[in-house]
Design a protein around this motif. Structure first.
Motif, PDB file in Angstrom:
ATOM      1  N   VAL A 565       1.757  -7.228  -1.583  1.00  0.00           N
ATOM      2  CA  VAL A 565       2.342  -6.281  -0.642  1.00  0.00           C
ATOM      3  C   VAL A 565       1.880  -4.877  -0.985  1.00  0.00           C
ATOM      4  O   VAL A 565       1.390  -4.615  -2.087  1.00  0.00           O
ATOM      5  CB  VAL A 565       3.890  -6.340  -0.668  1.00  0.00           C
ATOM      6  N   LEU A 566       2.050  -3.987  -0.030  1.00  0.00           N
ATOM      7  CA  LEU A 566       1.668  -2.591  -0.211  1.00  0.00           C
ATOM      8  C   LEU A 566       2.909  -1.761  -0.483  1.00  0.00           C
ATOM      9  O   LEU A 566       3.870  -1.785   0.290  1.00  0.00           O
ATOM     10  CB  LEU A 566       0.955  -2.079   1.045  1.00  0.00           C
ATOM     11  N   VAL A 567       2.911  -1.027  -1.580  1.00  0.00           N
ATOM     12  CA  VAL A 567       3.996  -0.108  -1.925  1.00  0.00           C
ATOM     13  C   VAL A 567       3.521   1.302  -1.644  1.00  0.00           C
ATOM     14  O   VAL A 567       2.415   1.693  -2.044  1.00  0.00           O
ATOM     15  CB  VAL A 567       4.406  -0.262  -3.400  1.00  0.00           C
ATOM     16  N   THR A 568       4.351   2.079  -0.946  1.00  0.00           N
ATOM     17  CA  THR A 568       3.985   3.440  -0.556  1.00  0.00           C
ATOM     18  C   THR A 568       4.979   4.440  -1.122  1.00  0.00           C
ATOM     19  O   THR A 568       6.053   4.076  -1.598  1.00  0.00           O
ATOM     20  CB  THR A 568       3.932   3.561   0.979  1.00  0.00           C
ATOM     21  N   SER A 569       4.628   5.714  -1.046  1.00  0.00           N
ATOM     22  CA  SER A 569       5.491   6.761  -1.586  1.00  0.00           C
ATOM     23  C   SER A 569       6.727   6.931  -0.718  1.00  0.00           C
ATOM     24  O   SER A 569       6.713   6.664   0.487  1.00  0.00           O
ATOM     25  CB  SER A 569       4.730   8.082  -1.683  1.00  0.00           C
TER      26      SER A 569
END
Length: 641
Positions: A565-569
């Protein structure tokens, strides 16, 4: 970065990559696979079904009470059983339906609305469901076996003490609180983390859908409100089973301590139930007005202001107690002030409707009815904020009417609208529009026929929580009218169930976006695949489906053969990392089962807390024990470019 298959190109590559994504993110098949499921959509659907089962059970209990009160002097149920009906109805609707169903809808929609493949902590999410459903089953098992609670859904002390309420009914009630609030706290953590750290690139806080904002505000309220009632119910069961004296004035305790702890949770709970529907309404109005909601920033600030003010109102439930008059004046002012942010939102919605091009469909009917009913309930709320009037109508049916206008009108009407609106997303089928309008009109008319007369009953002096009454008091006709309204509500729910059954069995298949909406969840298929999105989107505005973009609109590079998965700020939603998510596991179910054994055992002996901790510990070790394949896969992904 790894992809499957890594060297193919063209349509064949797309097909194989999509098949790999579906295989990677699917839950296991079979009955054992159902115990291992962690897909947020699967868990959310189970939550929604479970909460609606409890809603139906609570409605049956309410109908039984209304039939008992239809005429003076009836003896359909005994006084003791009526007290159990009253307690179980309120407990079911407040703890097993209203808050959990709002969290369940958010659990399904939020990842789709923010462009995520899953929720954060998917195993904990599954654990929360199992704890919730086991707690509700425990309460109803006690009721069926003659040990139902009978002290009201608020369980005031000293009425709830062992001196006045012997048996295990109150103990079961207190532990059920722990079940449900533990579940709610875990779901709150899951949703807050998901919203802050898993939004698609470009979805800044200023571009989040208003429903996501409403969910975020609500879950923060859960974190601050739920521990209060958990602490109160734990102290109650300790008084009853261990011999402590938290609520015993003869030994230094205080009976008002329970009211403070309970209502510090209880009044924010009204807004835990009320704020998510505000997000439903904003989404539905925007879609059927064919324009973005007017005053986005004002709407967000109103949601936040409502949450803050909600924690400063609890004493207006205690105006009849011996509290300082200056304190009562403060809480009167706070109770009046909270109407301001709600009014701001109503004016923003009216402006949106006024300047839009309206398309009248069943979801919009429920939203428009919300305006009428909420304003009526809000006006009686302002009346009850006055100490002098509150003292006159306290513990009368006027309060019952206000409560149902606010909760049923402010929550269930928008919830039905949301179900009609998102049912195609949940199931891939369309609900019938004609049956939907029958459901709406029966529910709207039945609701007002049932609950408006209760205002008059309260003003005529009928106390709440009475089992029967004598003829000649002037209450006969209004009670019969309220019962007829309750039967109409029951008929409307039957129409709704028929509509659901017909849609699931033979309903028209839903197109990708049946409403022409602007929010991101309608970019996925109906129903969505296990991985939600074939490629993660990049967001350029608040209504991404209504915007034509020339820039690249998808994220590339995430693995298809791993749950990456993509973790973002948190603020700007800039990509930060790509962690590997856990696979389906039976340990959340086993952990919930062990926790249930601990809670149920503690009702009968405090030693169950000690011995019950052992299976809980074993379940947690199994839950977090690293698997060799997962470790090797994670290391391989870390080394990939």
């Amino acid at each position: 970065m790894s992809t499957v298959p890594p060297l193919l190109d063209g349509p064949q590559a797309d097909v194989q990559v999509l098949q790999a994504l579906r295989t990677t993110w699917s839950d296991p098949p079979g009955w054992l696979g159902s115990l291992r499921a962690i897909d947020h959509k699967t868990i959310a659907r189970r939550f929604i079904v479970a909460t609606f089962v409890f809603f139906l059970l609570g409605g049956i209990l309410a109908l039984a009470m209304r039939l008992q009160l239809a005429r003076p002097g009836l003896r359909l149920v005994s006084p003791e059983f009526y007290n159990q009906l009253f307690t179980m109805h309120g407990t079911t609707m407040m703890f097993l339906f209203a808050v959990p169903v709002m969290q369940a809808v958010a659990m399904y929609l939020v990842p789709l609305m923010i462009g995520a493949r899953s929720v954060a902590f998917p195993r904990m999410n599954a654990f929360a469901f199992w704890v919730f459903v086991m707690g509700g089953a425990f309460l109803y098992a006690g009721f069926a076996l003659g040990s139902g609670p009978n002290t009201g859904w608020f369980s005031y002390v000293p009425l709830a003490s062992s001196d006045y309420a012997p048996g295990k009914g109150v103990d079961i009630w207190a532990q059920m609180i722990t079940f449900t609030e533990l579940s709610a706290l875990l779901v709150a953590i899951v949703l807050i983390t998901t919203i802050f750290k898993m939004r698609a690139p470009g979805m800044t806080l200023g571009r989040m859908p208003l429903f996501v904002w409403a969910t975020l505000v609500t879950q923060f309220m859960v974190l601050f409100a739920m521990p209060s009632v958990m602490l109160g119910s734990t102290a109650l069961i300790l008084d009853r089973l261990v011999g402590t004296h938290f609520y015993n004035p003869a030994r230094g305790g205080d009976v008002l301590l329970w009211q403070h702890l309970f209502w510090f949770f209880g009044h924010p709970e009204v807004y835990l139930i009320f704020i998510p529907p505000l997000g439903f309404i904003s989404t539905i109005i925007s879609t059927f007005a064919r324009r973005p909601v007017f005053g986005y920033r004002a709407m967000v600030l109103s949601l936040v202001a409502t949450a803050f003010l909600a924690f400063g109102l609890w004493v207006h439930h205690m105006f009849a107690t011996n509290l300082p008059e200056v304190g009562k004046a403060f809480f009167t002012a706070a109770s009046l002030a909270i109407a301001v942010p709600s009014a701001v939102q109503i004016f923003c919605w009216i402006a949106t409707l006024w300047t839009g091009r309206l398309v009248f469909r069943t979801p919009l009917y429920f939203v428009l009815a919300f305006f009428v009913i909420l304003v009526a309930g809000g006006m009686t709320g302002l009346m009850l904020a006055s100490v002098s009037l509150d003292l006159q109508v306290h513990d009368t049916y006027f309060v019952v009417a206000h409560l149902h206008y606010v909760l049923l009108g402010g929550a269930v009407f928008p919830l039905f609208g949301a179900i009609y609106y998102w049912f195609p997303k949940f199931t891939g089928r369309m609900l019938d529009e004609t049956l939907g309008r029958w459901h709406f009109w029966l529910f709207f008319i039945g609701f007002n026929v049932a609950f408006f007369p209760m205002h008059l009953l309260g003003l005529h002096g009928m106390p709440r929580r009475v089992w029967s009454y004598s003829a000649g008091l002037g209450w006969d006709g209004m009670n019969m009218l309220a019962t007829v309204g309750a039967l109409a509500i029951a008929a409307s729910v039957m129409v709704f169930l028929v509509n659901l059954a017909m849609a699931l069995l033979s309903g028209r298949r839903a197109p990708g976006d049946p409403w022409g909406a602007g929010t991101l969840e309608w970019s996925a298929a109906c129903p969505p695949p296990p991985h939600n999105f074939d490629t993660l989107p990049v967001i350029h505005g608040r209504e991404p489906r209504w915007m034509q973009q020339a820039l690249p609109s998808h994220v590339a590079g995430l693995a298809a053969d791993a749950r990456e998965v993509l973790v973002t700020s948190a603020l700007a939603a800039r990509p930060e990392s790509r962690p590997l998510f856990p696979k389906p596991s039976v340990w959340p179910f086993l952990g919930a089962l062990a926790t249930t054994m601990l809670f149920i055992g503690s009702v009968y002996t405090p030693w169950a807390v000690v011995w019950g901790a052992l299976p809980v510990t074993v379940a947690l070790i199994g839950w977090f024990w690293p698997g060799r394949r997962e470790t090797e896969q994670a290391l391989a992904l870390e080394q990939s470019p």
